[in-house]
Design an enzyme around this catalytic site. Structure first.
Site, PDB file in Angstrom:
ATOM      1  N   GLY A 160     -23.435   4.418   5.421  1.00 48.93           N
ATOM      2  CA  GLY A 160     -22.825   5.004   4.234  1.00 48.93           C
ATOM      3  C   GLY A 160     -23.805   5.032   3.080  1.00 48.93           C
ATOM      4  N   VAL A 172     -19.634   1.932  -2.396  1.00 47.48           N
ATOM      5  CA  VAL A 172     -19.891   0.548  -1.999  1.00 47.48           C
ATOM      6  C   VAL A 172     -21.298   0.410  -1.412  1.00 47.48           C
ATOM      7  CG1 VAL A 172     -19.165  -1.322  -0.464  1.00 47.48           C
ATOM      8  CG2 VAL A 172     -17.445   0.079  -1.623  1.00 47.48           C
ATOM      9  N   ALA A 173     -21.644   1.312  -0.489  1.00 46.44           N
ATOM     10  CA  ALA A 173     -22.965   1.256   0.152  1.00 46.44           C
ATOM     11  C   ALA A 173     -24.071   1.364  -0.891  1.00 46.44           C
ATOM     12  CB  ALA A 173     -23.093   2.387   1.175  1.00 46.44           C
ATOM     13  N   LYS A 211       0.865  -1.181   0.000  1.00 52.26           N
ATOM     14  CA  LYS A 211       0.000   0.000   0.000  1.00 52.26           C
ATOM     15  C   LYS A 211       0.895   1.220   0.000  1.00 52.26           C
ATOM     16  CE  LYS A 211      -4.482   1.079   0.596  1.00 52.26           C
ATOM     17  NZ  LYS A 211      -5.694   0.421   0.131  1.00 52.26           N
ATOM     18  N   GLY A 225     -22.183   5.896  -0.090  1.00 51.92           N
ATOM     19  CA  GLY A 225     -21.187   6.133  -1.136  1.00 51.92           C
ATOM     20  C   GLY A 225     -21.178   5.023  -2.168  1.00 51.92           C
TER      21      GLY A 225
HETATM   22  P1  NAD Z   1     -17.103   6.572  -0.689  1.00 50.14           P
HETATM   23  O1  NAD Z   1     -16.229   7.739  -0.387  1.00 50.14           O
HETATM   24  O2  NAD Z   1     -17.752   6.460  -2.025  1.00 50.14           O
HETATM   25  O3  NAD Z   1     -18.263   6.463   0.406  1.00 50.14           O
HETATM   26  C1  NAD Z   1     -18.032   6.590   1.775  1.00 50.14           C
HETATM   27  C2  NAD Z   1     -19.239   7.291   2.340  1.00 50.14           C
HETATM   28  O4  NAD Z   1     -19.166   7.227   3.765  1.00 50.14           O
HETATM   29  C3  NAD Z   1     -19.338   8.779   1.958  1.00 50.14           C
HETATM   30  O5  NAD Z   1     -20.589   9.037   1.337  1.00 50.14           O
HETATM   31  C4  NAD Z   1     -19.190   9.474   3.297  1.00 50.14           C
HETATM   32  O6  NAD Z   1     -19.936  10.695   3.372  1.00 50.14           O
HETATM   33  C5  NAD Z   1     -19.745   8.433   4.242  1.00 50.14           C
HETATM   34  N1  NAD Z   1     -19.420   8.643   5.646  1.00 50.14           N
HETATM   35  C6  NAD Z   1     -18.325   9.210   6.194  1.00 50.14           C
HETATM   36  N2  NAD Z   1     -18.435   9.247   7.524  1.00 50.14           N
HETATM   37  C7  NAD Z   1     -19.623   8.666   7.830  1.00 50.14           C
HETATM   38  C8  NAD Z   1     -20.309   8.396   9.042  1.00 50.14           C
HETATM   39  N3  NAD Z   1     -19.793   8.729  10.234  1.00 50.14           N
HETATM   40  N4  NAD Z   1     -21.523   7.789   8.983  1.00 50.14           N
HETATM   41  C9  NAD Z   1     -22.057   7.457   7.796  1.00 50.14           C
HETATM   42  N5  NAD Z   1     -21.467   7.701   6.619  1.00 50.14           N
HETATM   43  C10 NAD Z   1     -20.256   8.293   6.634  1.00 50.14           C
HETATM   44  O7  NAD Z   1     -16.184   5.285  -0.376  1.00 50.14           O
HETATM   45  P2  NAD Z   1     -16.422   3.790  -0.815  1.00 50.14           P
HETATM   46  O8  NAD Z   1     -15.539   3.502  -1.972  1.00 50.14           O
HETATM   47  O9  NAD Z   1     -17.872   3.488  -0.876  1.00 50.14           O
HETATM   48  O10 NAD Z   1     -15.764   3.020   0.427  1.00 50.14           O
HETATM   49  C11 NAD Z   1     -16.505   2.780   1.617  1.00 50.14           C
HETATM   50  C12 NAD Z   1     -15.703   1.830   2.503  1.00 50.14           C
HETATM   51  O11 NAD Z   1     -15.451   0.616   1.805  1.00 50.14           O
HETATM   52  C13 NAD Z   1     -14.325   2.347   2.933  1.00 50.14           C
HETATM   53  O12 NAD Z   1     -14.050   1.858   4.227  1.00 50.14           O
HETATM   54  C14 NAD Z   1     -13.389   1.712   1.941  1.00 50.14           C
HETATM   55  O13 NAD Z   1     -12.078   1.602   2.457  1.00 50.14           O
HETATM   56  C15 NAD Z   1     -14.049   0.363   1.780  1.00 50.14           C
HETATM   57  N6  NAD Z   1     -13.698  -0.345   0.539  1.00 50.14           N
HETATM   58  C16 NAD Z   1     -13.985   0.204  -0.672  1.00 50.14           C
HETATM   59  C17 NAD Z   1     -13.676  -0.496  -1.830  1.00 50.14           C
HETATM   60  C18 NAD Z   1     -14.017   0.038  -3.198  1.00 50.14           C
HETATM   61  O14 NAD Z   1     -13.884  -0.735  -4.157  1.00 50.14           O
HETATM   62  N7  NAD Z   1     -14.457   1.280  -3.329  1.00 50.14           N
HETATM   63  C19 NAD Z   1     -13.052  -1.761  -1.739  1.00 50.14           C
HETATM   64  C20 NAD Z   1     -12.795  -2.296  -0.481  1.00 50.14           C
HETATM   65  C21 NAD Z   1     -13.126  -1.590   0.653  1.00 50.14           C
END
Ligand code: NAD
Length: 348
Positions: A182, A186-187, A81, A184
């Site tokens: 979330g 993934v959610a 990383k 975002g």
């Molecule tokens: P993203 O930035 O698209 O979404 C994250 C969301 O979390 C944002 O909308 C943000 O406003 C929200 N957030 C922040 N603080 C918060 C809180 N206290 N309560 C509720 N929501 C809150 O990121 P993502 O790509 O969806 O990633 C989400 C998680 O999944 C992270 O932990 C990331 O490391 C993990 N992840 C992502 C991937 C990927 O392919 N994108 C792969 C593996 C793991």
């Protein structure tokens, strides 16, 4: 004197590179935890850290996490990383990203990068101008590539279904209640897939516009951010931040299942035990959220097309089953079981 070898999270990293480029102001750390299974694969995080020690800790923990994640997903990649230490205003320009690309190139393929927090597909294209040791690039004509997010969501969705089968004896999410932290990338993907199968959703995000958009699209109920984890639900799915499963939050959970895509959900290893003691089935995060790196790996290694990506993501539920069965047999919590399996795979 404190050296990196004495650092709490060092965990016998194979190599640790500290990068400085005076012309662009780049400061970065590239951590290579293990190349036992292949080149160290893991994204680059662009983040402002309170101090340099925090950046090193983040790089070391994330890098080891990638070794475990890649091994458990059956990928021909080791774990690594990178973190770029951003200014307080988190601004970056192309020259700085290109300098980082040259640093990656100088390692000759020991480390392969992709997107992480703060780094976009456009940044990967800039890096690709300097090195071939990069993935997460735009897709061309049916090839594998692009945004890993939807692939992560698919794996998490399939993992949730496996947990529901095991804990609730149900083959479908229809009529079940999912509380998703979330809104975002993934959610959002998890919410759409679950809504399409007939699940009832509660969602929360600190970004009000984002959560409203997702609620409008999926029919989800919006709940306050600080109420999401204690919402009574069939599944709680953390898909935002790390370290959200603590002694306090675990005591307040009102669910038989925690299964979500966020990285590093457990604040401490003891929190894995706490979940088990409460009778809550936990899906270890780096196993259930491997869909994105599966896509990135298949793009980089070029060992198959979209069909192989799909097959590898569909193997996630089986891996979880294996962990849960071993956990039930040994009495160790699923996160500890997953760590042991991953360590055996990377020869540690
Ligand atoms: P993203 O930035 O698209 O979404 C994250 C969301 O979390 C944002 O909308 C943000 O406003 C929200 N957030 C922040 N603080 C918060 C809180 N206290 N309560 C509720 N929501 C809150 O990121 P993502 O790509 O969806 O990633 C989400 C998680 O999944 C992270 O932990 C990331 O490391 C993990 N992840 C992502 C991937 C990927 O392919 N994108 C792969 C593996 C793991």
């Amino acid at each position: 004197m404190l050296t990196p070898w004495g650092f709490p999270d060092f965990d016998a990293h194979e190599a640790l590179h500290f990068v400085t480029d005076r012309a662009t102001g780049l400061r970065a750390i590239i951590a290579v935890h293990s190349t036992h299974l292949g080149p160290a694969g893991g994204g680059t995080r662009f983040w402002h850290y309170a101090d340099d020690a925090d950046a090193l800790t983040d790089a070391l923990r994330l890098s080891r996490g990638m070794s475990y994640k890649n091994a458990m997903a059956g990928l021909p990649l080791g774990g690594g990383k990178a973190v770029i230490l951003a200014n307080a205003d988190r601004s970056k320009d192309e020259a700085l990203v290109a300098a980082f690309g040259r640093a990656v190139d100088s390692l000759g393929g020991q480390y392969v990068t992709a997107e992480d927090v703060g780094m976009s597909v456009a940044d990967m294209m800039t890096i690709a101008g300097q090195t071939r040791f990069v993935a997460g690039l735009p897709v061309e004509g049916g090839a594998v590539g692009g945004d890993p997010g939807p692939h992560t969501s698919l794996g998490v969705f399939l993992g949730i279904k496996a947990a529901v089968r095991r804990a609730l004896g149900k083959d479908s999410l229809a009529g079940l209640h999912l509380a998703i932290q979330g809104a975002g990338s993934v959610a959002g993907g998890v919410a759409r897939l679950a809504a399409a199968e007939g699940a009832r959703l509660s969602i929360a995000d600190v970004d009000a516009a984002r959560v409203e958009r997702l609620a409008a699209e999926t029919g989800a109920t919006i709940v306050p951010v600080d109420a999401l984890l204690s919402t009574p639900a069939d599944v709680v799915s953390p898909c935002a931040l790390g370290a959200i499963l603590t002694e306090e939050s675990i005591a307040a959970l009102d669910t038989p299942i925690v299964a979500g895509g966020a990285n590093n959900q457990l604040a401490t290893p003891e929190d894995g035990t706490r979940l088990m003691e409460r009778g809550i089935l936990y899906a270890p995060d780096y196993v259930i959220n491997a869909g994105g790196i599966i896509n990135v790996s298949t793009e980089y290694v070029k060992d198959g097309g979209p069909e192989l990506v799909r097959q590898r993501i569909e193997a996630i539920p089986g891996r979880l089953e294996q962990i849960w069965s071993e956990s039930a047999a040994s009495g160790r919590d699923p996160a500890a079981v997953a760590d042991s399996m991953a360590q055996a795979l990377i020869g540690r």
